[in-house]
Write an enzyme that holds these catalytic residues in place. Structure first.
Site, PDB file in Angstrom:
ATOM      1  N   ASP A 161      69.660   5.859 -23.162  1.00 30.85           N
ATOM      2  CA  ASP A 161      70.844   6.292 -23.926  1.00 30.85           C
ATOM      3  C   ASP A 161      72.105   5.570 -23.455  1.00 30.85           C
ATOM      4  OD1 ASP A 161      72.244   7.630 -25.880  1.00 30.85           O
ATOM      5  OD2 ASP A 161      72.538   9.440 -24.705  1.00 30.85           O
ATOM      6  N   SER A 210      80.527  12.690 -23.945  1.00 26.57           N
ATOM      7  CA  SER A 210      79.383  11.783 -23.837  1.00 26.57           C
ATOM      8  C   SER A 210      79.841  10.335 -23.702  1.00 26.57           C
ATOM      9  CB  SER A 210      78.487  11.906 -25.068  1.00 26.57           C
ATOM     10  OG  SER A 210      77.787  13.113 -25.063  1.00 26.57           O
ATOM     11  N   GLY A 233      82.082  15.353 -26.963  1.00 26.06           N
ATOM     12  CA  GLY A 233      83.090  14.301 -26.896  1.00 26.06           C
ATOM     13  C   GLY A 233      83.179  13.662 -25.530  1.00 26.06           C
ATOM     14  N   HIS A 254      73.900   7.224 -28.194  1.00 25.57           N
ATOM     15  CA  HIS A 254      74.003   8.191 -29.291  1.00 25.57           C
ATOM     16  C   HIS A 254      75.437   8.346 -29.800  1.00 25.57           C
ATOM     17  CE1 HIS A 254      74.988  11.225 -26.058  1.00 25.57           C
ATOM     18  NE2 HIS A 254      75.766  11.681 -27.010  1.00 25.57           N
TER      19      HIS A 254
END
Length: 496
Positions: free
Chosen positions: A152, A226, A224, A122
């Protein structure tokens, strides 16, 4: 994006006093108690790992569609023509002007020579440009090697002039709740930021995908972070920070990381093939609740209940049936339903595995050859029927708070029931009944009672009577909705 909060840890020092009579005086002595301590400092660890963590910045071009609403003015007003001309011109300009949208995230290097970087899908999804920003100020353009939406994860590649600092994956299965962990990332675009916390829980299911088994941590993770790494105290990556629970958008101490064990297999396939290649069993499953377990005479609620089998899939070819409870797969016990999809996905395509199912109280061993899961695997095909219309009125009865009737053409039309759906139709449900509590509605079709097929209301009554005679407190119904999707529902029978 993924935020977390470090909990405030408070250490309490307890003092105990012991009294001793000495010459008419009482002397008190403090008793020291052992105190649990965290790491004194992670400075050396953070300094050694910081260069392997990168900030990911992306840019995407989108077509501008920011229409400006025109104020409401009375017809014939002297301002009407002026406003129409002005706002029409503004909206036309805005509609034609593309915009650059930027976002920030984190990542880390796992192969310094090849320039391989891991992040979340993502973080880079839909990006036209991806840039990896390193600790020393170096910026390198990154290309996408492969992505996987289900976990993900994304694998990126850069072309470094010299080998990059890289980190290794650790054993995420060996971590325990309470172990110290450290996160490094790019929260709110601030750059390399280090936070420390503990493992709060393991194997968390947050309903983000079919393979959820997240590590929960209270190490502070925010927007941020992630795609950034979660390290153990030996400097190994045991998780990839990916999600948070946050009503405010900031860290509240509940963050989630993809376990290294899950990530490593996906990353290996993305590097080798540019895509994932997962095993496929070809069943639709549901949770075995306490009620379902009781209705199946199981000693405990465990396993995965097969609600449907895909035509021509591996399970269908091996004769696995709807109503079977899968309790063991390839030598591993299936404690919960959600474990089975991960087990199947992690198994090699083409491997013959032993599946143990509970079928009407007996354990049955079945050998299944797994096939490859495709993103667009077809669902079960409908089958046309050549049955003649039923002339006589359908038989009806009331069972477990449900009005039942034989399924005929009139009822098919009334409830829009597909032609390939067979069984006994529910025409009405009493509001205060157990069936209503289980959200059974008119138009549902009972296909089985206690794993026995039924075609008439009398069949349903007969099977319910057998269950009552056996002392069962609930009946397990296999229901189909009007379009044919099936589910198992336990309905109480003790008051019947």
């Amino acid at each position: 994006m993924a935020p977390n909060i470090v909990r405030r840890r408070m250490t309490r020092i307890a003092f105990a006093a012991a009294g001793l009579m000495l010459g008419g005086m009482i002397a008190f002595q403090p008793v020291q108690t052992a105190q649990a301590q965290g790491p004194v400092s992670v400075a050396d660890l953070a300094e050694n790992l910081g260069d392997a963590v990168v900030n990911i910045s992306t840019a995407q071009t989108v077509q501008g569609r920011r229409s400006v609403p025109m104020p409401q003015v009375p017809d014939g007003s002297p301002f009407q023509e002026f406003f129409e001309e002005f706002f029409n011109r503004q909206n036309k300009d805005n509609d034609q002007a593309p915009r650059r949208v930027q976002s920030l995230g984190s990542g880390f290097v796992i192969d310094g020579k090849e320039g391989i970087i891991i992040t979340n899908n993502h973080v880079i999804e839909g990006a036209d440009e991806i840039t990896a920003n390193f600790n020393d100020g170096t910026q390198l353009r990154a290309e996408i090697i492969g992505t996987d939406e289900k976990t993900d994860l994304a694998v990126l590649k850069v072309e470094p002039e010299t080998p990059l600092k890289a980190v290794d994956f650790g054993n995420s299965d060996s971590i325990r709740v309470g172990d110290w962990v450290m996160a490094i990332g790019n929260p709110f675009g601030l750059g390399g930021t280090v936070t420390v916390g503990i493992v709060s829980a393991r194997n968390r299911d947050i309903n983000s995908g079919p393979y959820d088994n997240f590590i929960q941590t209270d190490a502070s993770i925010n927007r941020g972070n992630s795609g950034g790494p979660l390290f153990d105290m030996q400097g190994n990556v045991i998780g990839i920070n990916t999600a948070i629970i946050s009503p405010s958008g900031g860290s509240i101490g509940i963050g989630f990381a993809i376990p290294a064990k899950t990530a490593m297999r996906v990353i290996g396939q993305l590097r080798e093939f540019g895509e994932t290649r997962r095993g496929w069993l070809g069943v639709r499953i549901q949770e075995v609740t306490d009620e379902i377990a009781e209705s199946l005479a199981m000693s405990e609620a465990m396993g995965a209940l097969v609600a449907g089998v895909t035509d021509d899939g591996p399970a269908a070819k091996a004769k696995i049936e709807a109503g079977d409870v899968i309790i063991r797969f390839d030598g591993r016990d299936v404690e919960e339903m959600r474990e089975l999809p991960r087990m199947v996905a992690e198994t090699a395509i083409g491997k013959e595995v032993e599946v143990v199912v509970l079928r009407k109280g007996d354990e049955v061993k079945i050998n299944v050859i797994l096939e490859r899961l495709e993103e667009n695997t077809p669902t079960e095909a409908s089958v046309e029927t050549d049955e003649e219309p039923v002339e006589e009125p359908a038989a009806k009865s009331e069972v477990l708070g449900m009005m039942l009737a034989e399924l005929d053409d009139q009822l098919r039309e009334q409830f829009s029931i597909d032609a390939d759906v067979t069984g006994v139709v529910v025409t009405e449900v009493k509001p205060d009944s157990s069936a209503a509590e289980k959200r059974i509605t008119a138009g549902d079709v009972i296909k089985e009672v206690a794993q026995e097929p039924v075609e008439t209301p009398t069949d349903v009554e007969t099977e319910i009577g057998k269950l009552k005679d056996d002392g069962r407190r609930s009946a397990l119904l296999l229901l189909a909705n009007p379009t044919g999707d099936v589910r198992f529902v336990p309905v109480r029978i003790e008051d019947e």
